[in-house]
Design an enzyme around this catalytic site. Sequence first.
Site, mmCIF file in Angstrom:
data_model
loop_
_atom_site.group_PDB
_atom_site.id
_atom_site.type_symbol
_atom_site.label_atom_id
_atom_site.label_comp_id
_atom_site.label_asym_id
_atom_site.label_seq_id
_atom_site.Cartn_x
_atom_site.Cartn_y
_atom_site.Cartn_z
ATOM 1 C CE LYS A 50 43.790 31.332 47.351
ATOM 2 N NZ LYS A 50 43.115 30.119 46.846
ATOM 3 C CD GLN A 94 40.390 27.992 48.404
ATOM 4 O OE1 GLN A 94 40.724 29.105 48.032
ATOM 5 N NE2 GLN A 94 41.248 26.985 48.481
ATOM 6 C CG ASP A 117 42.594 28.940 41.158
ATOM 7 O OD1 ASP A 117 43.575 29.464 41.712
ATOM 8 O OD2 ASP A 117 41.535 28.644 41.760
#
Length: 299
Positions: A50, A94, A117
């Site tokens: 990412k 994460q 997110d």
Amino acid sequence: MTARIIDGKAIAKTIETEVAQAIARLGFAPGLVAVRVGNDPASEVYVRSKAKKARELGLRGDELILPDSTSEADLLAHIDRLNRDDAVDGILVQLPLPPQIDPKKVIDSIDPAKDVDGFHPINVGKLHLGRPTLAPCTPAGIIRLIESTGVTIAGCNAVVIGRSDIVGKPMAALLLQANATVTIAHSRTRDLAAAVGGADIVVAAVGRPLLVTREMVKPGAIVIDVGMNRLEAGDAGRIAHDEEKSRLLAKNGTVLVGDVDFCRVREVAGWITPVPGGVGPMTIAMLMRNTVTAAEWRR
Ligand code: NAD
């Protein structure tokens, strides 16, 4: 009839080009920080890729790597610092996190304006109200995949298999917003075949190989396979035709398959996403898209 393949890699590239153009228009490099706690191998790969993709497209992509022993209070203090740092536009933590840390507290602590997110309850609420928001990346990417077929979502019967907070629920919300008639099937659904059989759009997000079979799927349907199941190579014979095995075999000798019996469902579906190369590349592209959107809205 053989289904047309929806090429997630190619569509993700288009989104990446849009992102690079949007950054050029902004005139500054939006900042994304990917936070990882501990050494989960899959998380290592995700966080690194990412941050790397962010840098490739002209964002500032940083990794914050914290030890497995990090306390909840320490992680919350790091997030507080990132929330207050004006150079940071997007923060992602994460998952999964080590057991001493409550993921809900962590998600709730991220500034909703930087929650790229789209997991913060404020952003989830806005999504369900149909207001502009940072939508979760995987389902937002799937909408783009469905749109790429040229089929109008409005009026379609759509079934989403799986009801997780990350994929299933936001997927259903986005399809509803696009005016589909939406069914959510899950582990307690009595007759999955009946739910899938009436659907023009099928999104499978469970994590179970061969869950969606040829017999279930309505001819001509759009089939989106979110599942990522890593199997030993010996199982490949069970899940794939011979011609498929070499495509699926990864370097480490395992095979990655989705939730759909790809080889057989493609004989009846209108469009289908492969695994790999379907939904996966879209998730990361939409994360970049969300980071640029967050920068545009916040600054
Ligand atoms: P999850 O485990 O949180 O949720 C799975 C869902 O499946 C649950 O809601 C459960 O009710 C449902 N379910 C279980 N058994 C079922 C059955 N027999 N019939 C119908 N529904 C059933 O998983 P998740 O995080 O939503 O992920 C689902 C899959 O998608 C996993 O394989 C994951 O690896 C993959 N995934 C891929 C991407 C990507 O970018 N490609 C992103 C996220 C998740």
